[in-house]
Design an enzyme around this catalytic site. Structure first.
Site, PDB file in Angstrom:
ATOM      1  N   TRP A 165     -15.073  12.453 -13.455  1.00  0.00           N
ATOM      2  CA  TRP A 165     -14.217  12.176 -12.293  1.00  0.00           C
ATOM      3  C   TRP A 165     -13.579  13.452 -11.741  1.00  0.00           C
ATOM      4  CZ3 TRP A 165      -8.935  13.143 -12.774  1.00  0.00           C
ATOM      5  CH2 TRP A 165      -8.405  13.191 -14.071  1.00  0.00           C
ATOM      6  N   GLU A 217       0.847  -1.211   0.000  1.00  0.00           N
ATOM      7  CA  GLU A 217       0.000   0.000   0.000  1.00  0.00           C
ATOM      8  C   GLU A 217       0.873   1.249   0.000  1.00  0.00           C
ATOM      9  OE1 GLU A 217      -3.110  -0.039  -0.734  1.00  0.00           O
ATOM     10  OE2 GLU A 217      -3.145  -2.225  -0.623  1.00  0.00           O
ATOM     11  N   TRP A 259     -19.986  12.328 -20.382  1.00  0.00           N
ATOM     12  CA  TRP A 259     -20.300  12.673 -18.992  1.00  0.00           C
ATOM     13  C   TRP A 259     -21.547  13.541 -18.949  1.00  0.00           C
ATOM     14  CZ3 TRP A 259     -17.394   9.662 -16.242  1.00  0.00           C
ATOM     15  CH2 TRP A 259     -16.088   9.376 -16.646  1.00  0.00           C
ATOM     16  N   TRP A 261       1.728   1.826  -3.400  1.00  0.00           N
ATOM     17  CA  TRP A 261       0.710   2.490  -4.240  1.00  0.00           C
ATOM     18  C   TRP A 261       0.892   4.006  -4.168  1.00  0.00           C
ATOM     19  CZ3 TRP A 261      -2.414   1.261  -8.090  1.00  0.00           C
ATOM     20  CH2 TRP A 261      -2.760  -0.078  -8.277  1.00  0.00           C
ATOM     21  N   TRP A 276      -8.607   8.585  -8.663  1.00  0.00           N
ATOM     22  CA  TRP A 276      -9.849   8.892  -9.386  1.00  0.00           C
ATOM     23  C   TRP A 276      -9.801   8.320 -10.798  1.00  0.00           C
ATOM     24  CZ3 TRP A 276     -14.639  10.107  -8.169  1.00  0.00           C
ATOM     25  CH2 TRP A 276     -14.887  10.599  -6.881  1.00  0.00           C
ATOM     26  N   ASN A 287     -10.536   3.719   2.584  1.00  0.00           N
ATOM     27  CA  ASN A 287     -10.210   3.449   1.178  1.00  0.00           C
ATOM     28  C   ASN A 287     -11.279   2.639   0.451  1.00  0.00           C
ATOM     29  OD1 ASN A 287      -8.326   3.350  -1.137  1.00  0.00           O
ATOM     30  ND2 ASN A 287      -8.403   1.151  -0.703  1.00  0.00           N
TER      31      ASN A 287
HETATM   32  P1  FAD Z   1      -3.375   2.442   5.031  1.00  0.00           P
HETATM   33  O1  FAD Z   1      -4.154   1.293   4.498  1.00  0.00           O
HETATM   34  O2  FAD Z   1      -3.004   2.400   6.439  1.00  0.00           O
HETATM   35  O3  FAD Z   1      -2.091   2.544   4.107  1.00  0.00           O
HETATM   36  C1  FAD Z   1      -0.862   3.166   4.522  1.00  0.00           C
HETATM   37  C2  FAD Z   1      -0.478   4.275   3.578  1.00  0.00           C
HETATM   38  O4  FAD Z   1      -0.301   3.774   2.255  1.00  0.00           O
HETATM   39  C3  FAD Z   1      -1.529   5.360   3.434  1.00  0.00           C
HETATM   40  O5  FAD Z   1      -1.446   6.278   4.489  1.00  0.00           O
HETATM   41  C4  FAD Z   1      -1.214   5.960   2.088  1.00  0.00           C
HETATM   42  O6  FAD Z   1      -0.153   6.883   2.159  1.00  0.00           O
HETATM   43  C5  FAD Z   1      -0.743   4.751   1.307  1.00  0.00           C
HETATM   44  N1  FAD Z   1      -1.857   4.191   0.534  1.00  0.00           N
HETATM   45  C6  FAD Z   1      -2.728   3.233   0.922  1.00  0.00           C
HETATM   46  N2  FAD Z   1      -3.582   2.948  -0.080  1.00  0.00           N
HETATM   47  C7  FAD Z   1      -3.255   3.754  -1.109  1.00  0.00           C
HETATM   48  C8  FAD Z   1      -3.770   3.932  -2.431  1.00  0.00           C
HETATM   49  N3  FAD Z   1      -4.788   3.192  -2.906  1.00  0.00           N
HETATM   50  N4  FAD Z   1      -3.212   4.866  -3.211  1.00  0.00           N
HETATM   51  C9  FAD Z   1      -2.174   5.614  -2.775  1.00  0.00           C
HETATM   52  N5  FAD Z   1      -1.632   5.474  -1.536  1.00  0.00           N
HETATM   53  C10 FAD Z   1      -2.156   4.559  -0.725  1.00  0.00           C
HETATM   54  N6  FAD Z   1      -4.749   8.886  -0.692  1.00  0.00           N
HETATM   55  C11 FAD Z   1      -4.143  10.021  -0.300  1.00  0.00           C
HETATM   56  O7  FAD Z   1      -3.173   9.968   0.460  1.00  0.00           O
HETATM   57  N7  FAD Z   1      -4.590  11.240  -0.728  1.00  0.00           N
HETATM   58  C12 FAD Z   1      -5.658  11.364  -1.566  1.00  0.00           C
HETATM   59  O8  FAD Z   1      -6.009  12.486  -1.948  1.00  0.00           O
HETATM   60  C13 FAD Z   1      -6.339  10.186  -1.955  1.00  0.00           C
HETATM   61  N8  FAD Z   1      -7.443  10.250  -2.740  1.00  0.00           N
HETATM   62  C14 FAD Z   1      -8.085   9.089  -3.102  1.00  0.00           C
HETATM   63  C15 FAD Z   1      -9.211   9.173  -3.933  1.00  0.00           C
HETATM   64  C16 FAD Z   1      -9.892   8.019  -4.302  1.00  0.00           C
HETATM   65  C17 FAD Z   1     -11.102   8.113  -5.218  1.00  0.00           C
HETATM   66  C18 FAD Z   1      -9.442   6.759  -3.844  1.00  0.00           C
HETATM   67  C19 FAD Z   1     -10.163   5.497  -4.231  1.00  0.00           C
HETATM   68  C20 FAD Z   1      -8.314   6.664  -3.043  1.00  0.00           C
HETATM   69  C21 FAD Z   1      -7.614   7.818  -2.667  1.00  0.00           C
HETATM   70  N9  FAD Z   1      -6.462   7.759  -1.855  1.00  0.00           N
HETATM   71  C22 FAD Z   1      -5.831   8.919  -1.494  1.00  0.00           C
HETATM   72  C23 FAD Z   1      -5.839   6.463  -1.522  1.00  0.00           C
HETATM   73  C24 FAD Z   1      -6.290   5.803  -0.210  1.00  0.00           C
HETATM   74  O9  FAD Z   1      -7.684   5.785  -0.130  1.00  0.00           O
HETATM   75  C25 FAD Z   1      -5.721   6.488   1.026  1.00  0.00           C
HETATM   76  O10 FAD Z   1      -4.331   6.653   0.901  1.00  0.00           O
HETATM   77  C26 FAD Z   1      -5.991   5.633   2.264  1.00  0.00           C
HETATM   78  O11 FAD Z   1      -7.374   5.451   2.431  1.00  0.00           O
HETATM   79  C27 FAD Z   1      -5.407   6.307   3.476  1.00  0.00           C
HETATM   80  O12 FAD Z   1      -5.788   5.596   4.610  1.00  0.00           O
HETATM   81  P2  FAD Z   1      -4.728   4.932   5.559  1.00  0.00           P
HETATM   82  O13 FAD Z   1      -3.639   5.896   5.864  1.00  0.00           O
HETATM   83  O14 FAD Z   1      -5.474   4.374   6.709  1.00  0.00           O
HETATM   84  O15 FAD Z   1      -4.161   3.756   4.661  1.00  0.00           O
END
Ligand code: FAD
Length: 475
Positions: free
Chosen positions: A358, A274, A305, A277, A381, A340
């Site tokens: 989007w 993650e 759209w 990602w 997105w 997420n």
């Molecule tokens: P955890 O599951 O604890 O993961 C640890 C860290 O890994 C996160 O803090 C984050 O930095 C990174 N991470 C985890 N999943 C993703 C992912 N899918 N993509 C990128 N990084 C990830 N994340 C943002 O940081 N900023 C945003 O503006 C953002 N916008 C999003 C918009 C959409 C439509 C979607 C579907 C996802 C988006 N995310 C975004 C990705 C993800 O949802 C969040 O990073 C995550 O929910 C953060 O929660 P957490 O810290 O508990 O994640």
């Protein structure tokens, strides 16, 4: 006279594991500065929730610098040379940022300062792997996550160990031209403060606290539990990582140590991926700087759209009539965060069931998310919309009812954020329109009055989305 070095804090609001700060300390006494540069950011200036976080985080940073952080507002391109000349700085140090507007601005500043005889030193303080280091064998950037991470990143040297905070930090006299934090006006015009203060502790110390709690209570079971929004299996570290209160190196290595102690190889592998990602999002943004503005797959430029605003407004307010979607949108509004799994569900609903662009969702998230991040937000997105790199196939349309039943089966998440449905039995919680009249009455739910009827028909809107896609897919 001792050399004075400007240290420019940007997305690295921390003292520990800060390579550019260590460089500055090695060069002389340090003038620590922060510049709020809305002008250069243009349409990507920070949204409301991010501003709240930034204000709190700068307050914490200032405290750890004994009240000696110098803050400014304006064009960094103009301010930095002025500061350098005024204090006769011998160097400027910063950690690199990767947003296209920042890359362009920073290279102009570097040239200007070098012309003034003031060298600039930049380091990597926010990514595990520099985007230009990870390339395909035949050259060129990866576009698919798994080979990017498994073949590209994991064949690089592993992320370096975190660095200690400077043992001693000699601070230069403050600049009398700087502003107070209140004068930055980060809290002006946004009614967020009270509700956010109850759920978050921005700053380096708050970030560590959250990381420690996650490693102790959330990492075991992360792999499976991370998909369930009511469970405490995600770290909620994204705002801390975005603002650089914690570095990804610190998180990566702390998780490795935590997993070793608890024998959690699978959970660790998943958590690391993650973090990767996040790296991939920055990687895409670096190699494809139009990611926030343009469809990664140009064939989507022809996508039909819809332009009416009512669906967008219902979605924003959490009034679509689909409980898991409404819970997510209200979680976002109330806490500045959304889980997420739910981000994917609400995004799919907006772009597929409601056929809204989007960009509309991206902008709303930009304003409301505490972790709003140009790279992750636009890459995610585009991923959900199906037009991104390595995107979810367009025909994968999340069904908000079955997603709710699967990932919030006991309804804890929906009941928390949609309290008007709290008394509905689990069986009908994710589809209240299917409940018999007597059940609705007993639960105090009057559809169309205290909770909306479904905004769109799922089956028909799914078919409409697939038809719209069919029109562009052959291009
Ligand atoms: P955890 O599951 O604890 O993961 C640890 C860290 O890994 C996160 O803090 C984050 O930095 C990174 N991470 C985890 N999943 C993703 C992912 N899918 N993509 C990128 N990084 C990830 N994340 C943002 O940081 N900023 C945003 O503006 C953002 N916008 C999003 C918009 C959409 C439509 C979607 C579907 C996802 C988006 N995310 C975004 C990705 C993800 O949802 C969040 O990073 C995550 O929910 C953060 O929660 P957490 O810290 O508990 O994640």
């Amino acid at each position: 006279m001792a050399a004075t070095v400007v240290y420019w804090f940007r997305q690295d609001l921390r003292l520990a594991d800060n390579p550019a700060l260590l460089k500055a300390v090695a060069l002389g006494s340090v003038l620590p500065i922060y510049i709020l540069d809305d002008e250069t950011a243009g349409c990507w200036k920070m949204g409301g929730a991010s501003r709240w976080w930034l204000h709190q985080s700068l307050t914490e940073l200032d405290r750890s610098l004994y009240g000696r952080l110098n803050v400014y507002r304006g064009r960094a391109e103009e301010l930095l040379p002025q500061i350098v000349e005024k204090i006769a700085a011998t160097a400027v140090c910063w950690n690199r940022c990767y947003e296209p507007w920042r890359i362009e601005r920073d290279s102009i500043i570097k040239t200007r300062l070098t012309e003034l005889g003031c060298p600039v030193y930049s380091n990597n303080g926010s990514l595990l792997w520099e985007p230009w280091q990870v390339l395909k064998k035949q050259g060129g950037p990866y576009k698919v996550f798994t080979p990017y991470y498994r073949k590209g990143c994991l064949s690089q040297p592993p992320p370096r160990a975190p660095l200690a905070a400077p043992a001693e930090l000699e601070l230069a006299d403050p600049d009398d031209n700087c502003l107070s934090l209140a004068e930055l006006g980060l809290l002006d015009g946004y009614p967020w403060h009270d509700k956010l203060t109850t759920c978050w502790s921005p700053g380096e110390v708050g970030g560590w606290r959250r990381l420690t709690a996650f490693l102790e209570q959330g990492l075991a079971g992360y792999r499976e539990g991370r998909d369930f929004p009511a469970r405490e299996h995600v770290s909620k570290l994204s705002p801390s990582l975005h603002f650089g209160e914690l570095s990804p190196h610190q998180v990566w290595h702390a998780a490795t140590a935590g997993a070793l102690r608890q024998n959690l190889a699978d959970d660790l592998d998943h958590f690391h991926s993650e973090l990767a990602w996040r790296e991939f999002s920055y990687y895409l943004l670096y190699h494809f700087p139009h990611l926030p503005d343009a469809n990664f797959q140009p064939k989507f430029d022809r996508f039909p759209w819809q332009s009416e605003r009512e669906p967008l407004s219902a979605w924003q307010q959490g009034l679509t009539g689909y409980p898991i979607v409404d819970a997510g949108m209200r979680e976002l509004w109330q806490t500045g965060f959304m889980h997420n799994r739910v981000r994917m569900i609400v995004a799919s609903f907006l772009v597929k069931n409601q056929l809204q662009h989007w960009h509309d969702g991206e902008r709303w998230f930009w304003d409301c998310l505490l972790d709003a991040d140009l790279a992750s937000n636009s890459a995610s997105w585009q991923w959900v919309a199906g037009c991104g790199a390595d995107a979810a196939p367009y025909f994968r349309i999340f069904n908000p009812v079955s997603q709710g039943q699967r990932f919030d089966a006991d309804g804890r998440y929906v009941r928390r954020f949609v309290p008007e449905l709290a008394r509905l039995p689990d069986r009908y919680l994710h589809s209240p329109w299917e409940a018999p009249a007597s059940v609705l009455t007993q639960a105090g739910v009057v559809l169309g009055e205290n909770y909306p009827q479904p905004f769109v028909d799922l089956k028909a809107s799914r078919q409409r989305a697939l038809d719209a896609y069919a029109a562009v897919k052959s291009v």
